[in-house]
Design a protein around this motif. Sequence first.
Motif, PDB file in Angstrom:
ATOM      1  N   UNK A  35       0.809  -1.209   0.000  1.00  0.00           N
ATOM      2  CA  UNK A  35       0.000   0.000   0.000  1.00  0.00           C
ATOM      3  C   UNK A  35       0.841   1.258   0.000  1.00  0.00           C
ATOM      4  N   UNK A  36       1.922   1.257   0.782  1.00  0.00           N
ATOM      5  CA  UNK A  36       2.771   2.446   0.863  1.00  0.00           C
ATOM      6  C   UNK A  36       3.493   2.697  -0.457  1.00  0.00           C
ATOM      7  N   UNK A  37       4.050   1.641  -1.045  1.00  0.00           N
ATOM      8  CA  UNK A  37       4.799   1.808  -2.289  1.00  0.00           C
ATOM      9  C   UNK A  37       3.887   2.259  -3.419  1.00  0.00           C
ATOM     10  N   UNK A  38       2.696   1.684  -3.498  1.00  0.00           N
ATOM     11  CA  UNK A  38       1.758   2.114  -4.531  1.00  0.00           C
ATOM     12  C   UNK A  38       1.375   3.573  -4.380  1.00  0.00           C
ATOM     13  N   UNK A  39       1.194   4.020  -3.135  1.00  0.00           N
ATOM     14  CA  UNK A  39       0.854   5.421  -2.878  1.00  0.00           C
ATOM     15  C   UNK A  39       1.990   6.346  -3.290  1.00  0.00           C
ATOM     16  N   UNK A  40       3.224   5.956  -2.978  1.00  0.00           N
ATOM     17  CA  UNK A  40       4.366   6.777  -3.378  1.00  0.00           C
ATOM     18  C   UNK A  40       4.432   6.910  -4.894  1.00  0.00           C
ATOM     19  N   UNK A  41       4.107   5.835  -5.609  1.00  0.00           N
ATOM     20  CA  UNK A  41       4.133   5.898  -7.072  1.00  0.00           C
ATOM     21  C   UNK A  41       3.073   6.867  -7.596  1.00  0.00           C
ATOM     22  N   UNK A  42       1.882   6.820  -7.002  1.00  0.00           N
ATOM     23  CA  UNK A  42       0.818   7.740  -7.429  1.00  0.00           C
ATOM     24  C   UNK A  42       1.240   9.186  -7.191  1.00  0.00           C
ATOM     25  N   UNK A  43       1.808   9.464  -6.026  1.00  0.00           N
ATOM     26  CA  UNK A  43       2.220  10.832  -5.693  1.00  0.00           C
ATOM     27  C   UNK A  43       3.314  11.321  -6.644  1.00  0.00           C
ATOM     28  N   UNK A  44       4.216  10.417  -7.040  1.00  0.00           N
ATOM     29  CA  UNK A  44       5.270  10.819  -7.976  1.00  0.00           C
ATOM     30  C   UNK A  44       4.687  11.174  -9.337  1.00  0.00           C
ATOM     31  N   UNK A  45       3.770  10.357  -9.821  1.00  0.00           N
ATOM     32  CA  UNK A  45       3.147  10.650 -11.118  1.00  0.00           C
ATOM     33  C   UNK A  45       2.389  11.973 -11.049  1.00  0.00           C
ATOM     34  N   UNK A  46       1.642  12.189  -9.949  1.00  0.00           N
ATOM     35  CA  UNK A  46       0.883  13.429  -9.785  1.00  0.00           C
ATOM     36  C   UNK A  46       1.799  14.645  -9.750  1.00  0.00           C
ATOM     37  N   UNK A  47       3.049  14.451  -9.295  1.00  0.00           N
ATOM     38  CA  UNK A  47       4.021  15.546  -9.248  1.00  0.00           C
ATOM     39  C   UNK A  47       4.779  15.705 -10.563  1.00  0.00           C
ATOM     40  N   UNK A  48       4.423  14.911 -11.551  1.00  0.00           N
ATOM     41  CA  UNK A  48       5.062  15.028 -12.861  1.00  0.00           C
ATOM     42  C   UNK A  48       6.320  14.200 -13.015  1.00  0.00           C
ATOM     43  N   UNK A  49       6.586  13.293 -12.074  1.00  0.00           N
ATOM     44  CA  UNK A  49       7.784  12.461 -12.145  1.00  0.00           C
ATOM     45  C   UNK A  49       7.493  11.164 -12.891  1.00  0.00           C
ATOM     46  N   UNK A  50       8.537  10.589 -13.473  1.00  0.00           N
ATOM     47  CA  UNK A  50       8.415   9.295 -14.135  1.00  0.00           C
ATOM     48  C   UNK A  50       8.607   8.186 -13.111  1.00  0.00           C
ATOM     49  N   UNK A  51       7.881   7.084 -13.268  1.00  0.00           N
ATOM     50  CA  UNK A  51       8.033   5.927 -12.381  1.00  0.00           C
ATOM     51  C   UNK A  51       8.250   4.683 -13.228  1.00  0.00           C
ATOM     52  N   UNK A  52       8.843   3.669 -12.629  1.00  0.00           N
ATOM     53  CA  UNK A  52       9.040   2.409 -13.338  1.00  0.00           C
ATOM     54  C   UNK A  52       7.685   1.748 -13.571  1.00  0.00           C
ATOM     55  N   UNK A  53       7.517   1.058 -14.708  1.00  0.00           N
ATOM     56  CA  UNK A  53       6.209   0.458 -15.005  1.00  0.00           C
ATOM     57  C   UNK A  53       5.838  -0.693 -14.081  1.00  0.00           C
ATOM     58  N   UNK A  54       6.851  -1.361 -13.481  1.00  0.00           N
ATOM     59  CA  UNK A  54       6.573  -2.482 -12.590  1.00  0.00           C
ATOM     60  C   UNK A  54       7.515  -2.432 -11.405  1.00  0.00           C
ATOM     61  N   UNK A  55       6.957  -2.497 -10.204  1.00  0.00           N
ATOM     62  CA  UNK A  55       7.742  -2.534  -8.984  1.00  0.00           C
ATOM     63  C   UNK A  55       7.346  -3.801  -8.231  1.00  0.00           C
ATOM     64  N   UNK A  56       8.297  -4.751  -8.101  1.00  0.00           N
ATOM     65  CA  UNK A  56       8.023  -6.035  -7.469  1.00  0.00           C
ATOM     66  C   UNK A  56       8.700  -6.075  -6.106  1.00  0.00           C
ATOM     67  N   UNK A  57       7.907  -6.314  -5.061  1.00  0.00           N
ATOM     68  CA  UNK A  57       8.415  -6.358  -3.698  1.00  0.00           C
ATOM     69  C   UNK A  57       8.770  -7.795  -3.319  1.00  0.00           C
ATOM     70  N   UNK A  58       9.827  -7.988  -2.542  1.00  0.00           N
ATOM     71  CA  UNK A  58      10.266  -9.345  -2.205  1.00  0.00           C
ATOM     72  C   UNK A  58       9.351 -10.033  -1.199  1.00  0.00           C
ATOM     73  N   UNK A  59       9.339 -11.366  -1.252  1.00  0.00           N
ATOM     74  CA  UNK A  59       8.651 -12.192  -0.269  1.00  0.00           C
ATOM     75  C   UNK A  59       9.687 -13.032   0.462  1.00  0.00           C
TER      76      UNK A  59
END
Length: 338
Positions: A306-330
């Motif tokens: 949830x936190x990582x997805x939110x950070x990605x949304x905030x970056x896009x909203x600020x005009x920043x580029x984000x990686x298309x896929x972010x995979x978290x470890x298990x």
Amino acid sequence: MTGMTTAQRPTLEAVARRAGVSRATVSRVVNGSTTVAEPIRAAVHQAVAELGYVPNLAARSLVTQRTDSIALIMPEAATRVFSDDQVFPGIIRGVSQELEAADKQLVLMLAGSPAGRERVERYTSGRHVDGVLFASLHGADPLPARLARLGIPVVCSGRGLGDSPVPYVDVDHVGGVTRAVRYLIESGRRRIATIAGPQDMVAGIERLTGYRDTVVAAGLPELVAYGDFTRESGAAAMRQLLTEHPDLDAVFAASDLMAHAALRTLREAGRRVPQDVAVIGFDDIETAAYTEPPLTTVRQPILELGRAGTRQVLRIAAGEAVEPALILPTELVLRASA
């Protein structure tokens, strides 16, 4: 009878008088403008603090074109979102924590019905939020791509089925299952069954893929029954496996809830865990450590999802580029059931 008066809220004009600047200057400062010199901004902020002035959020949105809010959309039935499956509550907590740290607001929207979906699309396309985190167990929903085409910053919590232009954050399902099944093999288990999740969900598909690839590579048979990530389906699948493969010596369940039910069903059938049958789940929900015996499981970082997805949304909203896929470890968490 003595009349009562109520204290008036501080106005923009009062802040301007206290700071010794114009009303327009105060408006620019409180709305985040960087065109005002630092000493003047400091004087305005001091006056705001001294007077307890609260900016008009609606007016601020008109000036900045920002709402300082993010929508978390869950296109699932409310009974699923607020069930004992801890995935959705964990995502909500993670999103809330990240937005609180960023001084943003959370708008939680359920879209489990046609009317709910229409309301979500109307609300978000009206620019009432700065971005959207879309959290669903199912990956074939066209709504995220439709919102993205409207120019709304969108990130999916969970990979979609097929190709999608929407960035996503997910966990390493295949890697986690691979480690779990390899552990069973290295422990000497040779009749390893799985209670797989639904095959219209990416989590169900990838967890079954991890199981199948690992047992096939080891030259072992595939022993598969299907559930839907609920306790009830886990119990039914475990009974099916015991009927069809009475000589099984291990079970990987694609969710902890199904694994909980498998433990109970094995106990009712007179099978000892782990002496007769080892059991491993996936999720590491809070109760996994308190089953009998405690459940070995694959931990996925739900809060961080949830936190990582939110950070990605905030970056896009600020005009920043984000990686298309972010995979978290298990990670594999060893307890007494395996």
